[in-house]
Design an enzyme around this catalytic site. Structure first.
Site, PDB file in Angstrom:
ATOM      1  N   HIS A 115      -2.453 -16.896  16.682  1.00 41.20           N
ATOM      2  CA  HIS A 115      -1.015 -16.791  16.366  1.00 41.20           C
ATOM      3  C   HIS A 115      -0.299 -15.707  17.172  1.00 41.20           C
ATOM      4  CE1 HIS A 115      -1.251 -19.742  13.280  1.00 41.20           C
ATOM      5  NE2 HIS A 115      -2.002 -19.013  12.477  1.00 41.20           N
TER       6      HIS A 115
ATOM      7  N   GLY B 271       0.829 -13.651  11.758  1.00 36.72           N
ATOM      8  CA  GLY B 271      -0.181 -14.362  10.964  1.00 36.72           C
ATOM      9  C   GLY B 271      -1.596 -13.848  11.107  1.00 36.72           C
TER      10      GLY B 271
ATOM     11  N   HIS C 121      -4.121 -24.241  10.980  1.00 35.43           N
ATOM     12  CA  HIS C 121      -2.771 -23.840  11.373  1.00 35.43           C
ATOM     13  C   HIS C 121      -2.569 -24.094  12.869  1.00 35.43           C
ATOM     14  CE1 HIS C 121      -3.846 -21.270   7.861  1.00 35.43           C
ATOM     15  NE2 HIS C 121      -2.645 -21.617   7.471  1.00 35.43           N
TER      16      HIS C 121
ATOM     17  N   TYR D 112     -10.679 -19.076   4.874  1.00 37.17           N
ATOM     18  CA  TYR D 112     -10.362 -18.095   3.832  1.00 37.17           C
ATOM     19  C   TYR D 112     -11.095 -18.347   2.526  1.00 37.17           C
ATOM     20  CZ  TYR D 112      -7.219 -17.313   7.568  1.00 37.17           C
ATOM     21  OH  TYR D 112      -6.743 -17.088   8.837  1.00 37.17           O
TER      22      TYR D 112
END
Lengths: 208, 375
Positions: free
Chosen positions: B125, B133, B162, B293
């Site tokens: 990011h 991010g 993402h 995560y």
């Protein structure tokens, strides 16, 4: 957002005495569809690519316009215009109601710009678009005083920066708020909002 | 060749932050408990100049100042000191250590190494002028730029859930970098970009590819589009090397997103990537880690990657001792097998509609880039 924020300038214009052929070539060359017509520095009409095609086509139910060779003979004379300080939604409403594709922008009688449907699409993209890396929350709120403040207050309390906020009415008694926030953790926020009694539409609750 | 050093764990935004160094601790201890851990190559940290090859001086200055504890008034404009990317002591060096690992990977590739696995990094990011991010510096772009400056054509494949926005924007106008990102649609998910119409600019046009997938995509649909798009893009672009951001957050347990992959999808994806590298990228591939995560899922996915990378048979059960130790430390149960259970989550009712939409997105993307990529 005002008309002056989305309008184009300088404007490509023609004079009433220009031939239809020249006007059409100009439209093609510039890749545009509307030409305000200027006579002695004032806006006297407007002509579009469609006007020219209809005036010269056998497919026109009324037949082509016999002997029409110049812009002045084909142009629309009652021009609907906008002011640079008009809100953009005002311009959109006029164009929608009158079913027209553009609004010349006049300030004290001087042509200072033009707004077309394409510029309104750009405005829409800007209003809804993503300008900063952000996640998206969608919340349904009761349509009453203080609800949006409660939502933004919650986000402020979490140290979340709001990049954009869009709201629109739903079924008369509800408002849908679409919020872009500077975080990857929208699920966590959604959980927190649900605990506070908000109806969160996105992101959804995971069943596991 | 595996690249790793314990100091990767200095990149730590604090105990409640999802980008946790615990992931690496769990992963390395699991590989040791399984008896497959081999001594990795320990990389040097990247220098300030290395970072400046893709980032602005003013961003680096701010990271350095904030790291020293100085008050910088406009930090937020640079994506720092936010909820996602908060400051921590030693941040500049910690980020440079991660960059150093990925850059070392690029150097090894140039020195003739075929396969490199960097057990860290993947900070996709971070942009030229902004951290974002969880990503302070962009290790991937530093490595990619090192490779292109040496005259190589680089294909970048990003399977993090993402959009790989930082890498895309940094190389947006470059002809010799193909970026290909599979992600959950930015309509809903951070960072909000990665739409099919972002295809590059100038010389880079048609060389930046995005496949934004529907939320709740699941294994089957993901693999279907993956196996069409990746070979097509790579065989058309013909890179010299493949750089892979192997984020693990597309897994169904991930708390930040909703793509719903299982370990069985990853067990197909990783060998496919190696196959594609062999067939279309001169046999060269550099993997980094990335997002992920759910500690439980992320560690199993990266352990799977490690096994596939070394051609090792996959273990079925995880070592008892390791499970007991980590369950005690984390205070919650862990999946005892490498793979997810057979029926890991309730059925998704809109499956067919989602598959159809993903196919349509793939069609749109191909139509958009074909004229530029094929010539």
């Amino acid at each position: 957002m005002l008309v002056q924020d989305v309008m184009r300038f300088p404007v490509v214009t023609v004079e009433p005495g220009v031939t239809l052929e020249e006007a059409y070539r100009l439209l093609l060359e510039k890749g545009i569809r509307h030409l305000p017509v200027m006579g002695e520095g004032r806006l006297v009409g407007i002509i579009t690519d469609r006007d020219i095609r209809l005036a010269t086509s056998h497919l026109n139910p009324k037949g082509p316009c016999p002997g029409c060779t110049r812009v002045a003979e084909v142009m629309t004379q009652e021009v609907v215009t906008a002011h640079p300080l008009d809100p953009v939604e005002e311009a959109a409403r006029v164009m929608r109601e009158r079913k027209i594709g553009c609004l010349p922008v006049l300030e004290d009688g001087v042509l200072v710009g033009i707004v077309t449907g394409i510029d309104l699409l750009d405005a829409l993209l800007k209003l809804t678009g993503v300008t900063e890396p952000s996640g998206r929350l969608e919340v349904r709120l009761p349509d009453r005083v203080g609800e949006l403040a409660r939502l933004t207050g919650f986000l402020a309390g979490r140290g979340i920066n709001i990049h954009s906020l869009l709201s629109y009415p739903e079924n008369g008694d509800r408002v849908r708020a679409v919020v872009r926030v500077n975080t990857l953790e929208t699920h966590l926020l959604a959980e927190g909002l649900r605990q506070e009694g908000f109806e969160v539409l996105w992101p959804p609750k995971k069943p596991w | 060749m595996v690249i790793y050093r314990d100091e990767y764990r200095l990149y730590n935004f604090g105990p409640s932050h999802p980008f946790s160094p615990v992931r690496l601790e769990m992963l390395t201890s699991l590989l040791q408990a399984l008896g497959v851990w081999r001594e990795p190559l320990v990389p040097q940290e990247a220098t300030r100049e290395d970072v400046l090859s893709v980032h602005s001086e003013r961003l680096v200055k701010r990271v350095e100042a904030a790291t020293r504890g100085e008050r910088v008034p406009d930090l937020e404009h640079y994506g720092l000191g936010t909820g996602d990317t908060p400051l921590f002591p030693g941040m500049d060096r910690a980020a440079r250590i991660l960059v150093g690992g990925t850059l070392e990977g690029a150097r090894r590739i140039l020195a003739g190494e075929k396969w490199v696995l960097q057990l860290g990094g993947g900070l996709h990011h971070a942009q030229y002028d902004r951290s974002s991010g969880f990503c302070v510096y962009n290790d991937l772009s530093v490595a990619i730029r090192h490779l292109t400056r040496a005259g190589l054509r680089v294909a970048y494949l990003d399977i993090d859930v993402h959009h790989g926005d930082g890498v895309q924007w940094i190389h947006y106008e470059e002809k010799e970098v193909l970026t290909l990102s599979f992600h959950e649609s930015g309509r809903y998910l951070f960072p909000g970009t990665g739409h099919v119409h972002e295809i590059g600019r100038g010389e880079g046009v048609g060389r930046k590819l995005n496949l934004p997938l529907e939320p709740f995509t699941e294994d089957e649909s993901y693999l279907e589009v993956f196996q069409v798009l990746v070979p097509w893009a790579l065989s058309t672009f013909r890179p010299d090397v493949l750089v892979v951001q192997a984020g693990a957050d597309a897994h169904f347990l991930d708390p930040l997103a909703d793509l719903l992959l299982t370990t069985r999808a990853y067990a197909r994806i990783f060998p496919l990537i190696l196959e594609y590298a062999e067939a279309y990228a001169g046999g060269r591939v550099l993997f980094t880690l990335g997002g992920g995560y759910s500690l439980d899922a992320t560690v199993r996915i990266w352990a799977l990657l490690y096994h596939v990378f070394h051609g090792l048979p996959l273990p079925e059960r995880l070592p008892e001792g390791w499970l007991r130790e980590w369950e005690a430390r984390l205070g919650n149960p862990l999946t005892p097998t490498l793979h997810d259970p057979e029926v890991p989550y309730p059925e998704i009712p809109r499956r067919q509609e989602i598959e159809k939409r993903n196919r349509l997105t793939l069609e749109r993307l191909t139509e958009l880039v074909r004229p530029h990529l094929v010539h």
